[in-house]
Design a protein around this motif. Structure first.
Motif, PDB file in Angstrom:
ATOM      1  N   SER A 199       4.163 -19.323  80.247  1.00 21.88           N
ATOM      2  CA  SER A 199       4.500 -18.563  79.044  1.00 21.88           C
ATOM      3  C   SER A 199       4.881 -17.113  79.311  1.00 21.88           C
ATOM      4  O   SER A 199       5.466 -16.476  78.442  1.00 21.88           O
ATOM      5  CB  SER A 199       3.337 -18.610  78.054  1.00 21.88           C
TER       6      SER A 199
ATOM      7  N   ASP B 153       0.057 -21.068  78.266  1.00 21.12           N
ATOM      8  CA  ASP B 153      -0.518 -20.943  76.929  1.00 21.12           C
ATOM      9  C   ASP B 153      -1.457 -22.092  76.572  1.00 21.12           C
ATOM     10  O   ASP B 153      -2.229 -21.981  75.632  1.00 21.12           O
ATOM     11  CB  ASP B 153       0.573 -20.780  75.866  1.00 21.12           C
TER      12      ASP B 153
ATOM     13  N   ASP C 242      -4.157 -19.650  74.509  1.00 23.82           N
ATOM     14  CA  ASP C 242      -2.810 -19.276  74.088  1.00 23.82           C
ATOM     15  C   ASP C 242      -2.380 -17.942  74.689  1.00 23.82           C
ATOM     16  O   ASP C 242      -1.865 -17.061  73.999  1.00 23.82           O
ATOM     17  CB  ASP C 242      -2.708 -19.226  72.560  1.00 23.82           C
TER      18      ASP C 242
ATOM     19  N   GLU D  48       0.061 -15.607  76.114  1.00 21.86           N
ATOM     20  CA  GLU D  48       1.508 -15.629  75.894  1.00 21.86           C
ATOM     21  C   GLU D  48       2.248 -14.423  76.442  1.00 21.86           C
ATOM     22  O   GLU D  48       3.477 -14.443  76.498  1.00 21.86           O
ATOM     23  CB  GLU D  48       1.804 -15.741  74.391  1.00 21.86           C
TER      24      GLU D  48
ATOM     25  N   SER E 200      -2.111 -14.786  72.058  1.00 24.39           N
ATOM     26  CA  SER E 200      -1.067 -14.541  71.056  1.00 24.39           C
ATOM     27  C   SER E 200      -1.604 -13.915  69.776  1.00 24.39           C
ATOM     28  O   SER E 200      -0.870 -13.236  69.061  1.00 24.39           O
ATOM     29  CB  SER E 200      -0.360 -15.853  70.713  1.00 24.39           C
TER      30      SER E 200
ATOM     31  N   SER F 278      -2.274 -15.655  67.265  1.00 21.80           N
ATOM     32  CA  SER F 278      -1.753 -16.471  66.170  1.00 21.80           C
ATOM     33  C   SER F 278      -2.865 -17.134  65.362  1.00 21.80           C
ATOM     34  O   SER F 278      -2.646 -17.554  64.230  1.00 21.80           O
ATOM     35  CB  SER F 278      -0.789 -17.535  66.704  1.00 21.80           C
TER      36      SER F 278
ATOM     37  N   ASN G   7       2.022 -12.947  66.322  1.00 25.21           N
ATOM     38  CA  ASN G   7       2.286 -13.817  67.464  1.00 25.21           C
ATOM     39  C   ASN G   7       2.767 -12.958  68.633  1.00 25.21           C
ATOM     40  O   ASN G   7       3.965 -12.772  68.838  1.00 25.21           O
ATOM     41  CB  ASN G   7       3.328 -14.882  67.112  1.00 25.21           C
TER      42      ASN G   7
ATOM     43  N   GLU H 104       4.019 -12.071  72.087  1.00 20.85           N
ATOM     44  CA  GLU H 104       4.727 -12.876  73.090  1.00 20.85           C
ATOM     45  C   GLU H 104       5.253 -12.045  74.258  1.00 20.85           C
ATOM     46  O   GLU H 104       5.788 -12.607  75.213  1.00 20.85           O
ATOM     47  CB  GLU H 104       5.892 -13.624  72.438  1.00 20.85           C
TER      48      GLU H 104
ATOM     49  N   ASN I  73       5.971  -8.617  69.107  1.00 25.31           N
ATOM     50  CA  ASN I  73       5.640  -9.703  68.187  1.00 25.31           C
ATOM     51  C   ASN I  73       6.842 -10.622  68.031  1.00 25.31           C
ATOM     52  O   ASN I  73       7.978 -10.171  67.860  1.00 25.31           O
ATOM     53  CB  ASN I  73       5.245  -9.160  66.815  1.00 25.31           C
TER      54      ASN I  73
ATOM     55  N   THR J 151      10.455 -13.835  73.191  1.00 26.19           N
ATOM     56  CA  THR J 151       9.506 -14.653  73.937  1.00 26.19           C
ATOM     57  C   THR J 151       8.903 -13.919  75.128  1.00 26.19           C
ATOM     58  O   THR J 151       7.880 -14.361  75.650  1.00 26.19           O
ATOM     59  CB  THR J 151      10.153 -15.962  74.438  1.00 26.19           C
TER      60      THR J 151
END
Length: 332
Positions: A47, A61, A103, A105, A123, A125, A167, A169, A182, A240
């Motif tokens: 990730s 992740d 996760d 990321e 993340s 999330s 999120n 990333e 984000n 990403t």
């Protein structure tokens, strides 16, 4: 910082850029599989990646293993992280335990007086995904996970950064600042829409918080910027990963039809771009000029070769290895 309206920065497709996938390398652990630690034979879902010493450090992740890749010999070493629910270190829909994954990321490497420090971020999330992985270059086999709920609560509350769903990333370190990215692939929520955005944290304040989060407040959020990355084949692009280079900040983004930040969706392609005074990107292509439709999850520049980069792509399939790819990336 108070949640205020911020300006939207446009990033546009620039046909003078070139991003060609030159080599694809499926990643398998040199040690093979290990059932006792719940490690498969392959690296599952890369990730993000960053240099740590002379190795590429790669996070996953949905698997609790840090990966070190020697780019010369392609030796791939696994560092085992703490087990999760019921002793598992692999998390996916097939097992029905995806909600328990770390996760991780986003990652970056920070030079410190005591040596390089590798950081990887959950993340955010969900509230299960609010930990930060710390690895000292001098002791890479002894990773440490820190709970950072106060920081993530602050990031989530700043909706000019988090939008409808937080999120994280991407992460970079530059000029005494830690910058987080984000990914704007969430679903609308409470009259808010998903946003691609960045925020800066003062490194000294962040470091103090990370050392003893029970005694320090997280650093103030600074310089929130939102980005409209446009679309690729009718799907919106969202961050990403990112890396700070001498050219500027190189970012990756994917065009994915994901219904929310915790679910995967159809991918129509990925792009690499530059965030500077003229933010721009170009889609990745195969050597024959056809569109490359892999989902780019991480990006890292070559050392001493300004037109070469590494990316890691993920098929979002726990049975398949992720791939490390060599990219020719030329910016005018």
């Amino acid at each position: 910082m108070n949640d205020t309206t911020v300006s939207m920065i446009q990033a546009k497709r620039d046909p003078t850029l070139k991003a060609i996938v030159q080599k694809r390398i499926p990643l398998f652990y040199s040690q093979g599989a290990d059932a006792t630690s719940d490690r498969p034979a392959h690296v599952r879902a890369g990730s993000s990646l960053s240099w740590l010493g002379d190795k590429l450090a790669l996070i996953q992740d949905d698997a609790n293993f840090l990966v070190f890749i020697d780019p010369e010999s392609l030796t791939i070493e696994a560092i085992t992280l703490a087990a999760g629910e019921a002793g598992a270190r692999q998390f996916d829909d097939l097992r029905g335990n995806k909600r328990f994954k770390l996760d991780l990321e986003a990652c970056t490497t920070v030079p410190t007086p005591s040596g390089d420090l590798f950081l990887a971020f959950g993340s955010g999330s969900t509230t299960q995904r609010e930990q930060i992985l710390m690895v000292q270059a001098s002791n890479p086999s002894n990773p440490e996970l820190k709970q950072a709920s106060a920081l993530y609560a602050q990031l989530r509350a700043c909706t000019s950064f988090s939008g409808s769903e937080l999120n994280i990333e991407g992460a970079i370190f530059r000029d005494g600042q830690l910058r987080l990215f984000n990914r704007g692939n969430g679903k609308p929520n409470n009259n808010r829409v998903p946003v691609n955005a960045t925020v800066d944290l003062d490194w000294n304040s962040f470091s103090a918080y990370l050392d003893t989060p029970e005694h320090h407040q997280p650093p103030a959020l600074q310089n929130v910027c939102q980005y409209d990355l446009g679309k690729l084949h009718e799907l919106s692009l969202s961050f990403t990963d990112a890396i700070a280079t001498q050219k500027g900040i190189i970012f990756s983004a994917a065009a994915e039809d994901s219904p929310d930040v915790t679910s995967d969706g159809r991918v129509t392609g990925s792009v690499l771009g530059i965030l500077d005074a003229n933010p721009r990107w170009i889609e990745l292509r195969a050597p024959d000029g056809s569109l490359f439709t892999g989902k780019v999850e991480g990006v890292c520049a070559f050392r001493n070769e300004e037109n070469r980069s590494w990316i890691v792509i993920d098929a979002d399939d726990p049975m398949l290895p992720c791939e490390l790819c060599e990219i020719e990336f030329i910016a005018a």
